[in-house]
Enzyme design. Structure first.
Site, short mmCIF file in Angstrom:
data_model
loop_
_atom_site.label_atom_id
_atom_site.label_comp_id
_atom_site.label_asym_id
_atom_site.label_seq_id
_atom_site.Cartn_x
_atom_site.Cartn_y
_atom_site.Cartn_z
N ARG A 143 1.05 -1.37 -0.17
CA ARG A 143 0.08 -0.47 0.21
C ARG A 143 1.29 1.25 -0.06
O ARG A 143 0.52 2.56 -0.21
CB ARG A 143 -1.04 -0.38 1.48
CG ARG A 143 -1.98 -1.33 1.52
CD ARG A 143 -2.59 -1.40 2.35
NE ARG A 143 -3.35 -0.04 2.98
CZ ARG A 143 -5.09 -0.50 2.49
NH1 ARG A 143 -5.76 -1.12 2.42
NH2 ARG A 143 -5.64 0.78 2.36
N TYR A 146 0.47 3.66 -2.70
CA TYR A 146 -0.28 5.02 -2.36
C TYR A 146 -0.14 6.27 -1.31
O TYR A 146 -0.28 7.35 -2.11
CB TYR A 146 -2.01 4.25 -2.67
CG TYR A 146 -2.99 5.08 -2.49
CD1 TYR A 146 -3.09 6.18 -3.55
CD2 TYR A 146 -3.52 5.28 -0.99
CE1 TYR A 146 -4.55 6.83 -3.18
CE2 TYR A 146 -4.75 5.89 -1.44
CZ TYR A 146 -5.09 6.56 -2.42
OH TYR A 146 -6.20 7.63 -2.13
N ASP A 272 -3.36 -2.73 6.10
CA ASP A 272 -5.36 -2.77 6.27
C ASP A 272 -4.96 -1.78 7.06
O ASP A 272 -5.07 -2.81 8.51
CB ASP A 272 -5.49 -3.91 6.08
CG ASP A 272 -7.21 -3.07 5.04
OD1 ASP A 272 -7.62 -2.79 4.96
OD2 ASP A 272 -8.29 -3.40 6.18
#
Length: 328
Positions: A143, A146, A272
């Site tokens: 991730r 991003y 997450d």
């Protein structure tokens, strides 16, 4: 007539912003390269004399003839499926694209608003998240492409403000939903609604205790518009602080859709975030803004939109690459 450039115009939020600025009496120049956007999101504007579309990749030099009063930079993949599938492009649009648009704003003497994200907080160690929290981000995780693109975007924007005196605004966008979202883009609401429409069980990653806060698109657009027109140069959270666990949200979607699906559990994606809730104290104080659309109303509108999609759109799968990043 004042002119505004909106990048990412064919995307979910970008297309709603185009609508809002036309309603406000602006001449809107929409720009997109369709890498994640969809022409149908703005097709209703093509015959509007106050709308111009330019197909262009903002990581390349951006040239606009004539005056510009405002620029809104919303060109970026925003869903996990997108930025895991095209990680290099995600980093480039956050870095090169932002640099190009800041340069354009400098030349045009335009005010520029940069779309950042709650993902700059990473998997937060404080709750709810306020703008003075620096975040807990894994720069080299999947991730990170991003998260770090957006963190760099904020840094270069503030550098242009401080060094060049550029008029800049930064919005940190929390989970937003509504019509024109892609059904299978990996985000919670379209994923659940797509599964419900296909008669599939709803997939919850992890144990479902992780939380999210969902803001309806009209509220998000109002907050963005007020920030652009304000005098505040530092990041501001725009989102709905009403928090819910993913497990409870899945049950809410089953009740809304009138389906009989079960909830099934899979491994949690890497990095997450376990909690996501905006502190909107600054938005209330500086922008006199808070969300007005409750989740029940917003979800009903969104579900009615998804029900109008074609079978091809309903059954299009985009999950293969995303699930490769799930912890086994």
């Amino acid at each position: 007539m004042k002119r505004v450039l909106i990048t990412g115009a064919a995307g979910f939020l970008g297309s709603h912003l185009c609508d809002r600025f036309i309603t406000e009496g602006f001449y809107v120049i929409g720009m997109d390269n369709y890498i994640t956007g969809d022409k149908k999101n703005i097709s209703h504007l093509f015959d509007n004399p106050n709308f111009q579309f330019v197909e262009h990749d903002v990581t390349e030099f951006v040239k606009i003839d004539g005056d510009l009063e405002y620029i809104l930079h919303f060109a970026s993949p925003a869903s996990p499926i997108d930025y895991l599938k095209i990680p290099i492009q995600t980093l480039k649009v956050g870095a090169l694209g932002t640099h190009n648009l800041l340069g354009l704003a400098k030349v045009k003497k335009a005010r520029i608003l940069i779309a950042s994200t709650s993902e700059v907080y990473g998997d937060p160690l404080i709750h709810p998240q306020s703008e003075d929290y620096y975040g807990n981000v894994n720069a080299i995780g999947p991730r990170g492409v991003y998260d770090e693109a957006k963190r760099f975007q904020e840094a270069i924007t503030m550098a242009y403000h401080r060094f060049h005196g550029l008029e800049t605004r930064i919005v940190r966008i929390f989970n937003t939903y509504g019509p024109r979202m892609r059904l299978n883009d990996g985000r919670v609401i379209p994923a659940f609604m797509g599964q419900a429409l296909r008669g599939e069980d709803l997939t919850v990653f992890g144990d479902g205790k992780q939380t999210r806060s969902f803001c309806y698109v009209d509220d998000q657009v109002e907050g963005i518009y007020r920030l652009l027109m304000s005098d505040y140069v530092y990041p501001i959270n725009i989102g709905n602080p009403h928090e819910i666990s993913i497990r409870d949200f899945a049950k809410e979607i089953i009740k809304l859709t009138g389906t009989k699906q079960n909830v099934v559990y899979k491994g949690l994606p890497i990095d997450d975030p376990m909690q996501r809730q905006p502190d909107i104290t600054l938005a209330k104080k500086i922008l006199n803004w808070k969300p007005k659309v409750n989740r029940d109303k917003g979800l009903k509108i969104t579900f009615e939109y998804f029900k109008t999609l074609s079978k091809e759109e309903l059954y299009k799968s985009e999950h293969k690459n995303f699930e490769s990043h799930i912890k086994k």
